[in-house]
Design a protein around this motif. Sequence first.
Motif, PDB file in Angstrom:
ATOM      1  N   ALA A  44       0.829  -1.204   0.000  1.00 28.00           N
ATOM      2  CA  ALA A  44       0.000   0.000   0.000  1.00 28.00           C
ATOM      3  C   ALA A  44       0.869   1.261   0.000  1.00 28.00           C
ATOM      4  CB  ALA A  44      -0.938   0.001   1.209  1.00 28.00           C
ATOM      5  N   ALA A  45       1.961   1.232   0.766  1.00 22.42           N
ATOM      6  CA  ALA A  45       2.829   2.405   0.868  1.00 22.42           C
ATOM      7  C   ALA A  45       3.564   2.680  -0.446  1.00 22.42           C
ATOM      8  CB  ALA A  45       3.826   2.215   2.008  1.00 22.42           C
ATOM      9  N   VAL A  46       3.975   1.634  -1.140  1.00 19.45           N
ATOM     10  CA  VAL A  46       4.635   1.827  -2.430  1.00 19.45           C
ATOM     11  C   VAL A  46       3.657   2.451  -3.418  1.00 19.45           C
ATOM     12  CG1 VAL A  46       5.687   0.671  -4.407  1.00 19.45           C
ATOM     13  CG2 VAL A  46       6.307  -0.024  -2.094  1.00 19.45           C
ATOM     14  N   ARG A  47       2.440   1.946  -3.426  1.00 23.51           N
ATOM     15  CA  ARG A  47       1.433   2.497  -4.332  1.00 23.51           C
ATOM     16  C   ARG A  47       1.127   3.951  -4.003  1.00 23.51           C
ATOM     17  NH1 ARG A  47      -2.500  -2.773  -3.669  1.00 23.51           N
ATOM     18  NH2 ARG A  47      -1.760  -3.990  -5.484  1.00 23.51           N
ATOM     19  N   ARG A  48       1.141   4.284  -2.719  1.00 22.23           N
ATOM     20  CA  ARG A  48       0.765   5.632  -2.277  1.00 22.23           C
ATOM     21  C   ARG A  48       1.909   6.641  -2.412  1.00 22.23           C
ATOM     22  NH1 ARG A  48       0.188   4.558   2.962  1.00 22.23           N
ATOM     23  NH2 ARG A  48       2.293   5.335   3.415  1.00 22.23           N
ATOM     24  N   LEU A  55      13.443  -1.442  -0.517  1.00 22.59           N
ATOM     25  CA  LEU A  55      14.266  -2.454   0.141  1.00 22.59           C
ATOM     26  C   LEU A  55      13.294  -3.435   0.783  1.00 22.59           C
ATOM     27  CD1 LEU A  55      17.218  -3.223   0.855  1.00 22.59           C
ATOM     28  CD2 LEU A  55      16.912  -1.954   2.980  1.00 22.59           C
ATOM     29  N   LEU A  56      13.154  -4.609   0.209  1.00 28.53           N
ATOM     30  CA  LEU A  56      12.028  -5.503   0.487  1.00 28.53           C
ATOM     31  C   LEU A  56      12.486  -6.840   1.056  1.00 28.53           C
ATOM     32  CD1 LEU A  56       8.954  -6.040   0.149  1.00 28.53           C
ATOM     33  CD2 LEU A  56       9.436  -6.734  -2.202  1.00 28.53           C
ATOM     34  N   GLN A  67       5.462 -12.031  -3.040  1.00 33.15           N
ATOM     35  CA  GLN A  67       4.089 -11.685  -3.424  1.00 33.15           C
ATOM     36  C   GLN A  67       3.945 -10.185  -3.665  1.00 33.15           C
ATOM     37  OE1 GLN A  67       2.478 -13.711   0.113  1.00 33.15           O
ATOM     38  NE2 GLN A  67       1.140 -14.872  -1.270  1.00 33.15           N
ATOM     39  N   VAL A  68       4.622  -9.388  -2.845  1.00 39.63           N
ATOM     40  CA  VAL A  68       4.584  -7.936  -3.033  1.00 39.63           C
ATOM     41  C   VAL A  68       5.199  -7.562  -4.379  1.00 39.63           C
ATOM     42  CG1 VAL A  68       5.441  -5.715  -2.182  1.00 39.63           C
ATOM     43  CG2 VAL A  68       4.588  -7.418  -0.569  1.00 39.63           C
ATOM     44  N   CYS A  69       6.363  -8.141  -4.675  1.00 39.62           N
ATOM     45  CA  CYS A  69       7.032  -7.870  -5.942  1.00 39.62           C
ATOM     46  C   CYS A  69       6.153  -8.302  -7.114  1.00 39.62           C
ATOM     47  CB  CYS A  69       8.374  -8.593  -5.992  1.00 39.62           C
ATOM     48  SG  CYS A  69       9.331  -8.308  -7.502  1.00 39.62           S
TER      49      CYS A  69
END
Length: 239
Positions: A44-48, A55-56, A67-69
């Motif tokens: 959500a933060a990457v989208r926002r 750094l994941l 899954q996020v990637c």
Amino acid sequence: MPDSSRPLVMVVEDDPSIAQMISLQLELSGYRTHVERDGRGGLAAVRRDRPDVVLLDIGLPGLDGIQVCRALRAEQDWTPILFVTARDDEVDRVVGLELGADDYVTKPFSPREVIARINSVLRRARVTEAADSSGAARSLVCGDVRLLPDERRVFAGDDEVAFTATEFDLLAHLMAAPGRVYTRDQLMRDVWGYDTSAGQRTVDVHVAQVRAKLGEHDVIRTVRGVGYSAQQPAAGRRG
């Protein structure tokens, strides 16, 4: 008031001590940081916030890093991603790279190593000036593949193909000197900007990804026992 001119690094890490340590070092190195502790929050933060690099951590609660990637790349979000993994098994790292991650580090790591990797990823992600001596934009052409360095766009046949920053720079480096054979170590130094014992596998995975995206228009040649090159362009095709 935060300085928005400084690059923003999104740190998605569930270990508070690691998150605090790396955030402090990044701030001291001139970056802004934002920390999320789980995969859903990170996504959500990457989208926002549209960070400059993510750094994941792979081993996150809820949605894991892979899954996020996968979710970001499915949305055609090519924000540079640097995976962090605590696992010795290479499978997670390879899967991450195949999904479009730009690089990875393995715990335990030094803050200096992480910052060097982030610097390298951001360098590859920046739009660079690529004009010839006359000031006109140029293109690199090999076979049916046309690469526009200044626009960071690639066309395979009539179709435009999306690449991560690392994939683009790897292909551009090979196409800039068609026919020249580069060893994996040379590509690590020239494209990634550093040496690593895991470099050969990293290069192989990225080459495989570039080839898969180019499909029938693939222009990369494997030189067994040596490395890789781009095929020679046809006469008059380099513009």
